[in-house]
Design a protein around this motif. Structure first.
Motif, PDB file in Angstrom:
ATOM      1  N   UNK A 289     105.953  53.493  39.880  1.00 50.84           N
ATOM      2  CA  UNK A 289     105.458  52.492  38.942  1.00 50.84           C
ATOM      3  C   UNK A 289     106.608  51.705  38.348  1.00 50.84           C
ATOM      4  N   UNK A 290     106.414  50.423  38.116  1.00 49.99           N
ATOM      5  CA  UNK A 290     107.475  49.562  37.581  1.00 49.99           C
ATOM      6  C   UNK A 290     106.960  48.750  36.399  1.00 49.99           C
ATOM      7  N   UNK A 291     107.780  48.695  35.359  1.00 47.27           N
ATOM      8  CA  UNK A 291     107.542  47.773  34.258  1.00 47.27           C
ATOM      9  C   UNK A 291     108.641  46.725  34.280  1.00 47.27           C
ATOM     10  N   UNK A 292     108.269  45.497  34.050  1.00 51.53           N
ATOM     11  CA  UNK A 292     109.263  44.437  33.889  1.00 51.53           C
ATOM     12  C   UNK A 292     109.807  44.531  32.470  1.00 51.53           C
ATOM     13  N   UNK A 293     111.122  44.707  32.347  1.00 50.94           N
ATOM     14  CA  UNK A 293     111.728  44.726  31.015  1.00 50.94           C
ATOM     15  C   UNK A 293     111.957  43.297  30.552  1.00 50.94           C
ATOM     16  N   UNK A 294     111.354  42.959  29.426  1.00 48.53           N
ATOM     17  CA  UNK A 294     111.434  41.599  28.897  1.00 48.53           C
ATOM     18  C   UNK A 294     112.501  41.537  27.810  1.00 48.53           C
ATOM     19  N   UNK A 295     113.427  40.597  27.948  1.00 47.49           N
ATOM     20  CA  UNK A 295     114.485  40.401  26.952  1.00 47.49           C
ATOM     21  C   UNK A 295     114.075  39.269  26.021  1.00 47.49           C
ATOM     22  N   UNK A 296     113.665  39.619  24.824  1.00 46.61           N
ATOM     23  CA  UNK A 296     113.271  38.594  23.858  1.00 46.61           C
ATOM     24  C   UNK A 296     114.480  37.994  23.144  1.00 46.61           C
ATOM     25  N   UNK A 297     115.674  38.495  23.508  1.00 44.72           N
ATOM     26  CA  UNK A 297     116.923  37.919  22.984  1.00 44.72           C
ATOM     27  C   UNK A 297     117.732  37.284  24.110  1.00 44.72           C
ATOM     28  N   UNK A 298     117.051  36.926  25.201  1.00 45.91           N
ATOM     29  CA  UNK A 298     117.761  36.401  26.377  1.00 45.91           C
ATOM     30  C   UNK A 298     118.585  35.165  26.025  1.00 45.91           C
ATOM     31  N   UNK A 299     119.816  35.162  26.535  1.00 44.38           N
ATOM     32  CA  UNK A 299     120.698  34.026  26.314  1.00 44.38           C
ATOM     33  C   UNK A 299     120.561  32.998  27.421  1.00 44.38           C
ATOM     34  N   UNK A 300     121.545  32.129  27.520  1.00 44.54           N
ATOM     35  CA  UNK A 300     121.478  31.055  28.513  1.00 44.54           C
ATOM     36  C   UNK A 300     121.521  31.595  29.939  1.00 44.54           C
ATOM     37  N   UNK A 301     122.043  32.827  30.091  1.00 45.19           N
ATOM     38  CA  UNK A 301     122.084  33.414  31.426  1.00 45.19           C
ATOM     39  C   UNK A 301     120.763  34.087  31.802  1.00 45.19           C
ATOM     40  N   UNK A 302     119.788  34.052  30.875  1.00 48.99           N
ATOM     41  CA  UNK A 302     118.481  34.633  31.167  1.00 48.99           C
ATOM     42  C   UNK A 302     118.433  36.134  31.048  1.00 48.99           C
ATOM     43  N   UNK A 303     119.482  36.736  30.466  1.00 50.53           N
ATOM     44  CA  UNK A 303     119.553  38.193  30.338  1.00 50.53           C
ATOM     45  C   UNK A 303     119.672  38.577  28.870  1.00 50.53           C
ATOM     46  N   UNK A 304     119.190  39.764  28.558  1.00 58.53           N
ATOM     47  CA  UNK A 304     119.277  40.258  27.195  1.00 58.53           C
ATOM     48  C   UNK A 304     120.496  41.120  26.982  1.00 58.53           C
ATOM     49  N   UNK A 305     120.803  41.378  25.713  1.00 58.87           N
ATOM     50  CA  UNK A 305     121.962  42.191  25.353  1.00 58.87           C
ATOM     51  C   UNK A 305     121.851  43.601  25.924  1.00 58.87           C
ATOM     52  N   UNK A 306     120.614  44.125  25.991  1.00 57.53           N
ATOM     53  CA  UNK A 306     120.402  45.469  26.517  1.00 57.53           C
ATOM     54  C   UNK A 306     119.576  45.433  27.807  1.00 57.53           C
ATOM     55  N   UNK A 307     119.856  44.421  28.631  1.00 53.67           N
ATOM     56  CA  UNK A 307     119.117  44.265  29.879  1.00 53.67           C
ATOM     57  C   UNK A 307     117.822  43.510  29.658  1.00 53.67           C
ATOM     58  N   UNK A 308     117.095  43.321  30.741  1.00 52.42           N
ATOM     59  CA  UNK A 308     115.826  42.602  30.646  1.00 52.42           C
ATOM     60  C   UNK A 308     115.926  41.193  31.184  1.00 52.42           C
ATOM     61  N   UNK A 309     114.776  40.637  31.461  1.00 52.23           N
ATOM     62  CA  UNK A 309     114.684  39.277  31.971  1.00 52.23           C
ATOM     63  C   UNK A 309     114.025  38.404  30.905  1.00 52.23           C
ATOM     64  N   UNK A 310     114.410  37.150  30.851  1.00 51.54           N
ATOM     65  CA  UNK A 310     113.810  36.225  29.883  1.00 51.54           C
ATOM     66  C   UNK A 310     112.318  36.084  30.146  1.00 51.54           C
ATOM     67  N   UNK A 311     111.523  35.788  29.109  1.00 50.99           N
ATOM     68  CA  UNK A 311     110.087  35.605  29.309  1.00 50.99           C
ATOM     69  C   UNK A 311     109.742  34.639  30.436  1.00 50.99           C
ATOM     70  N   UNK A 312     110.566  33.611  30.615  1.00 52.18           N
ATOM     71  CA  UNK A 312     110.284  32.621  31.661  1.00 52.18           C
ATOM     72  C   UNK A 312     110.435  33.196  33.070  1.00 52.18           C
ATOM     73  N   UNK A 313     111.113  34.344  33.185  1.00 52.66           N
ATOM     74  CA  UNK A 313     111.312  34.939  34.496  1.00 52.66           C
ATOM     75  C   UNK A 313     110.343  36.061  34.838  1.00 52.66           C
ATOM     76  N   UNK A 314     109.444  36.376  33.918  1.00 52.85           N
ATOM     77  CA  UNK A 314     108.550  37.523  34.109  1.00 52.85           C
ATOM     78  C   UNK A 314     107.617  37.337  35.305  1.00 52.85           C
TER      79      UNK A 314
END
Length: 239
Positions: free
Chosen positions: A125-150
């Motif tokens: 099973x897989x969950x997409x980790x969403x980074x609600x703090x995603x920067x310009x690189x589309x990544x979060x401080x603790x991993x994750x993908x920007x909402x636009x990449x979900x």
């Protein structure tokens, strides 16, 4: 061991009371929220005690700790969740024991997980980790993908052999517009979950909230909360 069992039982009862109260306040049934106990840094003996107390979902964030612990507890009726940032060179090991990987955040990781799941003859099973703090690189401080990449990443998981798209996960961000606004962050995750379920109806798992903010996660609609220190205590850092 009896003292530790008593300690864990009391802590677990306290967390259960918090979840039940949060569900009641939100007009939700207790059965709608699954407790995942995060056992990172704690020994296999604690996992064994928790299993005896009725815990069925446990989580780890470092493969080097999780792999031997999962092996030592292989006889227990547990669902193992991997919640940490996952490097591709650890995927083969993680697929050997993890039933759910909650930190899927890039296409390369999807490919690696699929390859190893097929090799092992498992469905992961897989969950997409969403980074609600995603920067310009589309990544979060603790991993994750920007909402636009979900959506794109979710489609990749759903189409990958050996993988099952279960839903979304987030960690309340420490920076950005949602810093200090846990419930708003979790409500944003629920909106993204609603969008995801339009194209992937079965991907209805929403993992959010930890020891300090599980009430806000339940209020927002989370289906799973990940609780570590409130159950196991705070362990001194090594070094």
């Amino acid at each position: 061991m009896t003292d530790r069992k008593d300690e864990l039982a009391a802590n677990l009862a306290g967390v259960e009371e918090r979840i039940a109260a949060a569900c009641d306040a939100a007009g939700r049934g207790r059965a709608e929220v699954t407790l995942i106990v995060v056992t990172k840094t704690w020994p296999a003996s604690d996992v064994r005690i928790l299993s005896g107390l009725g815990v069925r979902h446990v989580a780890e964030n470092r493969d080097q700790d999780a792999a031997p612990k999962a092996a030592a507890c292989a006889d227990l009726p547990l669902v193992w969740h991997f919640v940490g940032q996952l490097q591709t060179n650890k995927v083969r090991s993680v697929v050997g024991y993890a039933d759910v990987v909650q930190s899927v955040d890039r296409a390369r990781l999807v490919s690696a997980l699929s390859k190893e799941a097929v090799r092992a003859g498992r469905e992961v099973g897989c969950l997409i980790q969403v980074a609600l703090d995603a920067g310009v690189d589309g990544r979060g401080e603790r991993g994750g993908v920007a909402p636009s990449g979900v959506a794109e990443l979710a489609d990749l998981v759903a189409g990958a052999e050996g993988l099952r798209l279960d839903g979304l996960m987030t960690v309340a961000p420490l920076t950005g517009e949602y810093a200090g606004r846990q419930q708003a962050a979790f409500e944003r995750l629920m909106d993204l979950s609603t969008d995801l379920r339009r194209t992937h109806p079965a991907a209805n798992m929403v993992s959010a909230g930890m020891s300090a903010d599980l009430e806000q996660a339940v209020a927002a609609g989370a289906t799973h909360v990940r609780v570590g220190s409130a159950v196991l205590g705070v362990r001194p850092r090594l070094g």
